[in-house]
Motif scaffolding. Sequence first.
Motif, mmCIF file in Angstrom:
data_model
loop_
_atom_site.group_PDB
_atom_site.id
_atom_site.type_symbol
_atom_site.label_atom_id
_atom_site.label_comp_id
_atom_site.label_asym_id
_atom_site.label_seq_id
_atom_site.Cartn_x
_atom_site.Cartn_y
_atom_site.Cartn_z
ATOM 1 N N THR A 216 -60.267 -4.904 -2.254
ATOM 2 C CA THR A 216 -59.105 -4.673 -3.118
ATOM 3 C C THR A 216 -58.740 -3.199 -3.232
ATOM 4 O OG1 THR A 216 -60.655 -4.869 -4.982
ATOM 5 C CG2 THR A 216 -59.286 -6.787 -4.464
ATOM 6 N N GLU A 217 -59.700 -2.306 -2.995
ATOM 7 C CA GLU A 217 -59.374 -0.873 -3.001
ATOM 8 C C GLU A 217 -58.480 -0.503 -1.818
ATOM 9 O OE1 GLU A 217 -63.125 1.081 -2.930
ATOM 10 O OE2 GLU A 217 -63.622 0.626 -5.024
ATOM 11 N N ILE A 218 -58.705 -1.169 -0.686
ATOM 12 C CA ILE A 218 -57.972 -0.862 0.545
ATOM 13 C C ILE A 218 -57.158 -2.069 1.028
ATOM 14 C CG2 ILE A 218 -58.228 -0.254 2.991
ATOM 15 C CD1 ILE A 218 -60.718 1.359 2.193
ATOM 16 N N GLY A 219 -57.789 -3.235 1.049
ATOM 17 C CA GLY A 219 -57.163 -4.415 1.642
ATOM 18 C C GLY A 219 -56.027 -5.024 0.846
ATOM 19 N N ALA A 220 -55.828 -4.587 -0.399
ATOM 20 C CA ALA A 220 -54.780 -5.165 -1.243
ATOM 21 C C ALA A 220 -53.470 -4.385 -1.174
ATOM 22 C CB ALA A 220 -55.256 -5.239 -2.698
ATOM 23 N N TRP A 221 -53.405 -3.346 -0.314
ATOM 24 C CA TRP A 221 -52.252 -2.439 -0.343
ATOM 25 C C TRP A 221 -51.725 -2.199 1.067
ATOM 26 C CZ3 TRP A 221 -51.357 -1.748 -5.402
ATOM 27 C CH2 TRP A 221 -52.446 -1.941 -6.268
ATOM 28 N N ARG A 222 -50.413 -2.072 1.170
ATOM 29 C CA ARG A 222 -49.803 -1.727 2.449
ATOM 30 C C ARG A 222 -48.634 -0.761 2.226
ATOM 31 N NH1 ARG A 222 -48.093 -7.387 2.031
ATOM 32 N NH2 ARG A 222 -45.860 -7.468 1.582
ATOM 33 N N GLU A 223 -48.239 -0.102 3.301
ATOM 34 C CA GLU A 223 -47.245 0.965 3.193
ATOM 35 C C GLU A 223 -45.817 0.466 3.092
ATOM 36 O OE1 GLU A 223 -47.857 3.583 6.444
ATOM 37 O OE2 GLU A 223 -49.780 4.349 5.690
ATOM 38 N N GLY A 224 -45.546 -0.738 3.560
ATOM 39 C CA GLY A 224 -44.179 -1.250 3.541
ATOM 40 C C GLY A 224 -44.142 -2.736 3.798
ATOM 41 N N THR A 225 -42.925 -3.299 3.775
ATOM 42 C CA THR A 225 -42.754 -4.747 3.896
ATOM 43 C C THR A 225 -41.490 -5.058 4.687
ATOM 44 O OG1 THR A 225 -43.824 -5.113 1.743
ATOM 45 C CG2 THR A 225 -42.462 -6.901 2.615
ATOM 46 N N GLN A 226 -41.627 -5.886 5.709
ATOM 47 C CA GLN A 226 -40.462 -6.354 6.459
ATOM 48 C C GLN A 226 -39.625 -7.254 5.557
ATOM 49 O OE1 GLN A 226 -41.425 -8.287 10.166
ATOM 50 N NE2 GLN A 226 -39.378 -9.160 10.409
ATOM 51 N N PHE A 227 -38.322 -6.962 5.449
ATOM 52 C CA PHE A 227 -37.495 -7.739 4.530
ATOM 53 C C PHE A 227 -36.393 -8.518 5.228
ATOM 54 C CE2 PHE A 227 -35.484 -3.565 4.808
ATOM 55 C CZ PHE A 227 -34.146 -3.879 4.976
ATOM 56 N N ASN A 228 -36.321 -8.439 6.552
ATOM 57 C CA ASN A 228 -35.317 -9.182 7.295
ATOM 58 C C ASN A 228 -35.949 -9.658 8.595
ATOM 59 O OD1 ASN A 228 -32.774 -10.200 8.112
ATOM 60 N ND2 ASN A 228 -31.733 -8.504 7.082
ATOM 61 N N ARG A 229 -35.201 -10.454 9.348
ATOM 62 C CA ARG A 229 -35.771 -10.989 10.587
ATOM 63 C C ARG A 229 -36.038 -9.890 11.610
ATOM 64 N NH1 ARG A 229 -35.997 -16.337 10.901
ATOM 65 N NH2 ARG A 229 -34.690 -17.600 9.523
ATOM 66 N N ALA A 230 -35.212 -8.884 11.632
ATOM 67 C CA ALA A 230 -35.398 -7.793 12.576
ATOM 68 C C ALA A 230 -36.657 -7.005 12.229
ATOM 69 C CB ALA A 230 -34.183 -6.874 12.570
ATOM 70 N N ALA A 231 -37.499 -6.780 13.237
ATOM 71 C CA ALA A 231 -38.774 -6.099 12.999
ATOM 72 C C ALA A 231 -38.586 -4.677 12.499
ATOM 73 C CB ALA A 231 -39.606 -6.093 14.278
ATOM 74 N N THR A 232 -37.407 -4.117 12.751
ATOM 75 C CA THR A 232 -37.142 -2.741 12.315
ATOM 76 C C THR A 232 -36.714 -2.660 10.855
ATOM 77 O OG1 THR A 232 -34.866 -2.934 13.119
ATOM 78 C CG2 THR A 232 -36.500 -2.010 14.636
ATOM 79 N N GLN A 233 -36.464 -3.795 10.236
ATOM 80 C CA GLN A 233 -35.980 -3.813 8.855
ATOM 81 C C GLN A 233 -37.173 -3.765 7.896
ATOM 82 O OE1 GLN A 233 -32.396 -3.910 8.057
ATOM 83 N NE2 GLN A 233 -32.640 -3.176 10.151
ATOM 84 N N ILE A 234 -37.618 -2.553 7.603
ATOM 85 C CA ILE A 234 -38.820 -2.359 6.782
ATOM 86 C C ILE A 234 -38.441 -1.652 5.486
ATOM 87 C CG2 ILE A 234 -41.110 -1.313 6.646
ATOM 88 C CD1 ILE A 234 -40.898 -3.500 8.744
ATOM 89 N N ASN A 235 -38.881 -2.227 4.374
ATOM 90 C CA ASN A 235 -38.803 -1.533 3.088
ATOM 91 C C ASN A 235 -40.062 -0.662 2.996
ATOM 92 O OD1 ASN A 235 -38.926 -0.713 0.436
ATOM 93 N ND2 ASN A 235 -38.609 -2.735 -0.450
#
Length: 613
Positions: A216-235
């Motif tokens: 949970t210190e490391i595995g529960a967090w990520r830098e961004g999230t894909q929000f559309n079908r296009a792989a380049t669409q990252i929040n």
Amino acid sequence: MKIINLILFLSLILNQVHAQMPGELSIIPRPTSIKRLNDGFMISAKSKIYTDLNNPELEKIAGLFSERLSLQNKLTIARDAGPNVPARNLIHLTLKNAPDTLGKEGYILAVQKNAITVTAKTANGIFYGLQSLLQLIPFKTGIPSNEALIPGVVIVDKPRFEWRGLMLDVGRYFYSVDFIKKYIDHMAMHKLNTFHWHLTEDHGWRIEIKKYPRLTEIGAWREGTQFNRAATQINNTPHGGYYTQDQIREVVAYAKERYVTVIPEIEMPGHSLAALVAYPELSCSGGPFKIPANWGIQKDVLCAGNEQTFKFLEDVLTEVAELFPAPIVHIGGDECPKDRWKICRKCQARMKKEGLKDEHELQSYFIKRIENFLLTKRKNIIGWDEILEGGLAPNAAVMSWRGITGGVAAARQGHNVVMSPTAYMYFDYYQGAPYLEPLAVGSIVSLDKVYSFEPVPAALTKEEAKYIKGVQGNIWSEFIHSPDKVEYMTYPRAAALAEVAWTDPAMKNWNDFKRRMNVQYKRYSVLGINYARSAMNVSYSLIKHVENGTALVTLKTDSFEPDIRYTTDGTEPVYDSPKYTVPFQVGLPGTIKAAVFDENKKQYKVSVFSILK
């Protein structure tokens, strides 16, 4: 009210029945048996709810009923318990003199002029009887009421299946404890009894494990999230979160009070990249790894040839088993690429030592070993239907998601099955035409499609069919990034699921379900559920007449007796536009625009169909 012999009681009640169709009531899921009586019960602030003496569980249920009544009807009633139950103006909850045929979750609800009685073998049944009673109480949206006349009725009811479930994927997107509780509340009002909590994923580990804090210190967090079908669409806003063990206990206790069993899912051997980011030594390659922002199946999985992997999982599952009293743990088992295993020295050595002919048998070895460990914790396992590949673990149950084939195969082998096929039970799929809906995945799983599902395949014998234990709808969170959207994707489809899971198929009626949903939508509004209005969207079918350049167009919705207005000249439909009553002719090519209007002449979304020659 003195408890009388049940047979005499029912005889007395049935003598009062008059010829009125039970379809006029609006209970979801539809009960097994409904009889209408001449006189109803007037509930008011002077009414009281009584329980059997010295039964704190029933007293708790009475309290939950009172809370919901206050929310739904702005009506508060007092509670009491004791041997001296009055003869009038009460709701009586009792476990006395209930017939064995009701089973664990069945109930009898009798609404008479002087009293309401809910009778059951267990507190589960009392709880469900009150859910039906709440749906009998008339209400006006937002208007406080000092009293309400509940129609006289006798309902004898019990569920068809023991597993009536919803799954929420919190691995891909984290939702708060408060929202999880709200989600459970809404399940309970539909008599759904199994909350499948998808707690771990490639994209996030959401459960605190004391022995492995880096999860949970490391595995529960990520830098961004894909929000559309296009792989380049990252929040690129960081996302994460996890549930502490105290929060897990809090949710489990909350669900238990509402007769919802919480089934944890700890994914293995695939969908485990979040664990490998924290502990890369559990992989075949040794890492390093990073939690991806993009969706998709990841090739790095837990190493099946590494003894440390099994030590890790046994430690994790020991803590999980202590947190969740449910007799079953979901171990995933789906979508596990074998790429790394094929080139892993340890995995290949394991296969040679155990006499395994391929990597599918290696996965079967993996799952069977986990099953044997969980049996020491008095837990059985359930997994997605890929666990059939390479040989099914002896006591494993199967959740059939890639159609019904896996469920059929498991039932024929004598294994319990929960049906959850994508084409009917994946609620992250579109509910209607994609241009009218928020972003989703897959094809269309409409309200009608959910309602049409039959969980017991015709291919099974009567004996094999006994292994079909239930049905479950699933919410996967790739493109569902808010509580409001979770509710939008879940309801009203979960209402259709509830009827599939609870009601005898001979009692199901699509048109009557749509009628009852008209009232249910109003309840959703009162309770603040952000339900989808997709059932109001207009769809069409047509028969082309090539010889004269026309088409016969039929319009439909998934709603009851909709007021559809349409145009054929390209203009937007308004309330004064032609009203759809029967199929009509249109010249080709042409465009039809159509929309449903409610009783207040409010317009729902406009559907547009262009028809070519």
